[in-house]
Design a protein around this motif. Sequence first.
Motif, PDB file in Angstrom:
ATOM      1  N   LEU A 100       0.865  -1.301   0.060  1.00  0.00           N
ATOM      2  CA  LEU A 100       0.134   0.207   0.085  1.00  0.00           C
ATOM      3  C   LEU A 100       0.884   1.078   0.014  1.00  0.00           C
ATOM      4  O   LEU A 100       0.476   2.175  -0.741  1.00  0.00           O
ATOM      5  CB  LEU A 100      -1.040  -0.136   1.196  1.00  0.00           C
ATOM      6  N   GLY A 106       0.932   3.942  -2.983  1.00  0.00           N
ATOM      7  CA  GLY A 106       0.985   5.440  -2.485  1.00  0.00           C
ATOM      8  C   GLY A 106       2.006   6.276  -3.265  1.00  0.00           C
ATOM      9  O   GLY A 106       1.803   7.403  -3.808  1.00  0.00           O
ATOM     10  N   ARG A 107       3.254   5.700  -3.094  1.00  0.00           N
ATOM     11  CA  ARG A 107       4.317   6.454  -3.762  1.00  0.00           C
ATOM     12  C   ARG A 107       4.005   6.319  -5.240  1.00  0.00           C
ATOM     13  O   ARG A 107       4.430   7.338  -5.911  1.00  0.00           O
ATOM     14  CB  ARG A 107       5.674   5.730  -3.413  1.00  0.00           C
ATOM     15  N   MET A 122       2.225  10.258  -4.129  1.00  0.00           N
ATOM     16  CA  MET A 122       1.998  10.932  -2.969  1.00  0.00           C
ATOM     17  C   MET A 122       3.380  11.230  -2.347  1.00  0.00           C
ATOM     18  O   MET A 122       4.256  10.481  -2.683  1.00  0.00           O
ATOM     19  CB  MET A 122       1.321   9.878  -1.960  1.00  0.00           C
ATOM     20  N   THR A 123       3.328  12.359  -1.695  1.00  0.00           N
ATOM     21  CA  THR A 123       4.608  12.656  -0.963  1.00  0.00           C
ATOM     22  C   THR A 123       4.842  11.866   0.397  1.00  0.00           C
ATOM     23  O   THR A 123       3.635  11.448   0.660  1.00  0.00           O
ATOM     24  CB  THR A 123       4.542  14.344  -0.731  1.00  0.00           C
ATOM     25  N   GLN A 125       1.849  13.037   2.363  1.00  0.00           N
ATOM     26  CA  GLN A 125       0.630  12.941   2.133  1.00  0.00           C
ATOM     27  C   GLN A 125       0.476  11.370   2.292  1.00  0.00           C
ATOM     28  O   GLN A 125      -0.577  10.870   2.580  1.00  0.00           O
ATOM     29  CB  GLN A 125       0.443  13.036   0.442  1.00  0.00           C
ATOM     30  N   GLN A 129      -2.612  10.329   4.690  1.00  0.00           N
ATOM     31  CA  GLN A 129      -3.705   9.611   3.794  1.00  0.00           C
ATOM     32  C   GLN A 129      -3.744   7.954   3.851  1.00  0.00           C
ATOM     33  O   GLN A 129      -4.786   7.467   3.786  1.00  0.00           O
ATOM     34  CB  GLN A 129      -3.636  10.183   2.415  1.00  0.00           C
ATOM     35  N   VAL A 130      -2.645   7.514   4.206  1.00  0.00           N
ATOM     36  CA  VAL A 130      -2.466   6.183   4.294  1.00  0.00           C
ATOM     37  C   VAL A 130      -2.351   5.216   5.533  1.00  0.00           C
ATOM     38  O   VAL A 130      -2.776   4.614   6.312  1.00  0.00           O
ATOM     39  CB  VAL A 130      -1.529   5.512   3.057  1.00  0.00           C
ATOM     40  N   PRO A 146      -4.447   6.669   8.978  1.00  0.00           N
ATOM     41  CA  PRO A 146      -5.895   6.118   9.242  1.00  0.00           C
ATOM     42  C   PRO A 146      -5.741   4.568   9.194  1.00  0.00           C
ATOM     43  O   PRO A 146      -6.693   4.278   9.994  1.00  0.00           O
ATOM     44  CB  PRO A 146      -6.524   6.582   7.704  1.00  0.00           C
ATOM     45  N   LEU A 147      -4.730   4.011   8.618  1.00  0.00           N
ATOM     46  CA  LEU A 147      -4.763   2.740   8.749  1.00  0.00           C
ATOM     47  C   LEU A 147      -4.190   2.212  10.233  1.00  0.00           C
ATOM     48  O   LEU A 147      -4.584   1.032  10.724  1.00  0.00           O
ATOM     49  CB  LEU A 147      -3.892   1.886   7.601  1.00  0.00           C
ATOM     50  N   PRO A 201     -11.349   2.730  10.317  1.00  0.00           N
ATOM     51  CA  PRO A 201     -11.852   2.897   9.036  1.00  0.00           C
ATOM     52  C   PRO A 201     -12.992   1.831   8.560  1.00  0.00           C
ATOM     53  O   PRO A 201     -12.744   0.672   8.769  1.00  0.00           O
ATOM     54  CB  PRO A 201     -10.750   2.968   7.908  1.00  0.00           C
ATOM     55  N   ILE A 209       7.638  13.249  -7.840  1.00  0.00           N
ATOM     56  CA  ILE A 209       6.186  13.233  -7.677  1.00  0.00           C
ATOM     57  C   ILE A 209       5.519  13.731  -8.706  1.00  0.00           C
ATOM     58  O   ILE A 209       4.537  12.812  -9.154  1.00  0.00           O
ATOM     59  CB  ILE A 209       6.152  14.470  -6.431  1.00  0.00           C
ATOM     60  N   PHE A 256      -6.553   0.888  -1.472  1.00  0.00           N
ATOM     61  CA  PHE A 256      -6.427   1.487   0.137  1.00  0.00           C
ATOM     62  C   PHE A 256      -7.563   1.020   0.587  1.00  0.00           C
ATOM     63  O   PHE A 256      -8.699   1.380   0.204  1.00  0.00           O
ATOM     64  CB  PHE A 256      -6.365   3.149   0.089  1.00  0.00           C
ATOM     65  N   HIS A 299      -9.206   1.550   3.488  1.00  0.00           N
ATOM     66  CA  HIS A 299     -10.049   2.563   4.312  1.00  0.00           C
ATOM     67  C   HIS A 299     -10.508   3.564   3.211  1.00  0.00           C
ATOM     68  O   HIS A 299     -11.312   4.329   3.909  1.00  0.00           O
ATOM     69  CB  HIS A 299      -9.038   3.253   5.125  1.00  0.00           C
ATOM     70  N   LEU A 303      -4.860  14.279  -5.396  1.00  0.00           N
ATOM     71  CA  LEU A 303      -3.476  14.881  -5.269  1.00  0.00           C
ATOM     72  C   LEU A 303      -3.410  16.092  -6.104  1.00  0.00           C
ATOM     73  O   LEU A 303      -2.401  17.077  -5.669  1.00  0.00           O
ATOM     74  CB  LEU A 303      -2.423  13.949  -5.578  1.00  0.00           C
TER      75      LEU A 303
END
Lengths: 518, 241
Positions: free
Chosen positions: A417, A421-422, A426-427, A430, A434-435, A438-439, A513, B72, B88, B90, B103
Amino acid sequence: MSCRLTRVARATAIAVYLLVTSDGAAGQTTKIAVGAKPFTESAVLAEVMAQTIEAYTDIVVERRLNLAGTHVCLAALRGGEIDLYAEYTGTGLRDILGDKSERISPGLAFATVAKEFARRFDLEWLAPFGFDNTYVLLMRPQHAAELAVTKVSDLSEHPLRFGVSHEFLSRPDGLPGLRKVYTFQESHTVGMAHDLAYQGLVEGSIDVTDGYSTDAKILRYGLATLADDRHFFPPYEAAPLARRDLAERVPEAYEALRLLAGRIDAAAMRDMNFQVEQKRRAPAAVAADFLGSLGIVADRKVHSERETGVFRLLYQRRWKTLDLASRHLMLAGGAVLAACLIGIPLGIAVSRRPALAKIVLGFASVLQTIPSIALLAFMLPLFGIGVAPALVALFLYGLLPIMRNTVTGLHSIEDRLLDVGRGLGMTDSQILQQVELPLAAPVLMAGVRTATVITVGTATLAAFIGAGGLGDPIVTGLATTDYALVLCGALPAAALAIALDWILGQVERWVTPSGLRE
Amino acid sequence: MIALESVSKTYPGGHQALSDVSLEINDGETLALLGTSGCGKTTTLRLINRLIEASAGRISIGGRDIETLDPIELRRNIGYVVQEAGLFPHMTARLNVETVPRLLGWSPQRRSERSRELFALVGLDFTTLADRYPNQLSGGQRQRVGLARALAADPPVVLMDEPYGALDPITRRQLQTHFLDLKARLKKTMVLVTHDVEEALRLADTVAILVDGHVAEIGTPKGLRATESSLVNTFLRGGDA
């Protein structure tokens, strides 16, 4: 030149006097605080001193009873959190000054502590109350009468069975030293628990035991005390120990305390201890009666008799309990909040570096294994007594579960995950927001929940260092064998822990979540 | 066009995952990287969106060296699909799909419109499935959501790492058909990592067979089927190379 200096000095003195006497919110009224160690006699003496001051002055006397022990009281006194408490010359001499000399007279003991405390700690020993709470040998009265024993040297004539406390059996100022000064025919000598020794003596399975001269049990069992005719036992004269500035700061309080010099003999002290421990009366009421009998305080009802029904007492104390509970919550809540503010970011930071995580979590685990009361004691030299050291100690306890669960929560997230995200652009921050967070939230929240329950429980011990909260009635009740009072602290504290656990359990569900719920 | 010129990758610790790999993928075409596990195919893929950095050589997209681009920014312009979708857990299907638009700071309305388009594009019913969480979707549905998420910002390049690896054969077949349909319509430049020979030959315009970190064979599916190469034949028969 010297004239100007004098003027500056005088102005400074006035400024300092104003600073010291004004004391923030209290405005004009002077306040002093009396401390006590967590046992009956110390609390009674604190009440005696407090009520005497209140009777002769307008000073508001704050009671900070049940400070954990000699060193806590001393630290509090030196730090200015309390102004005086009752101490024993023998304790001052041996435990604080480390003096090991034997067969020292009461007068010399007092002179030594008075001089050394003034020099080393800037503290003043006021005139002793008039009793010496030292070791004493005890016998059944009929038995002593039969053998015509009134003093320790009389024991040499008779073969007797000795049953003494383990401490007395081994201390140099106990039986080993005693044997050098007196001759005994010990037909039989055993070490046993103090309470059992009293029992054994009364039932006739032993003939001699040791006790403290003002112990209420001497009165309860009607035991005969033997005079230490060769002055072997070290003197433990009780006296007010105060800050040296007391006489200047509040001269009227200082004067009032002088009224107590030599006014309390061993029998009177024993009776007061008896009233509290066996008759289950409040120390304040016992002290008031005693001062009334001396004519120091006009007879006035200070407190009614003790309530022994737990539920009645709980009801009577409901507002007080609410007050203590809110202070308790403030302590525990503040500590957990600080632990979150430090522990979560620290957990996040170390979770990126497994080697560092090991070290930091290891260190936090070590902190966790320090017994609570010891950790609280470590805080004293750094933060004095009161709320600050309690908050710091509770914070340290809360830190481990929060940090460990933050790390565990973050490590439990699938690498895939984070990779996605990367890969989606996502930075790092982030991904965290965002990941990862929450998890990790449910596990993290579980840590906060554990920390809260631990902290609410441990906060009861904070009363020992004067931080207040629901530990106050527990500690006071334990010290004065008032179990109804103990429950008045323990039951609300338990209820508080259970309630918070439930509430945080709901929060934990709420932060889980939806996609992770079963 | 994506071009890899003499690219090598050595991991810290000395393991050489790739040595001197050169590849070209024309715009709108699909390259399949085929090989057994550990051959370097996933490494190659991850070099393109700079999830890892090359030790030597040069990679360019549309003539621009990716080293000169912000990683990025680069990744937000490259779709990325992984095995089992990597949704994801969630976030709802729709929130997953809207990840890159979010984003990029698109307005909610624009995101919402785009979501509906994408659900239709990958053959999912928006009304019933948009608000489901990944654990309420089938494997095939999850994979379609993963593809929609990769296509959300309409990137010119899409990287797919074993996208159908964990699916049952029937679902895999359906999704492969769907892929061919999308490929014809969208004209994306794609790199597909797979260990399934049939999949590579069916979906790609060019297939590169990687062995021990270098390109052992490269060609069109037709050309490879016709070759006499023992290596290709071993792969085609389904044995280990």
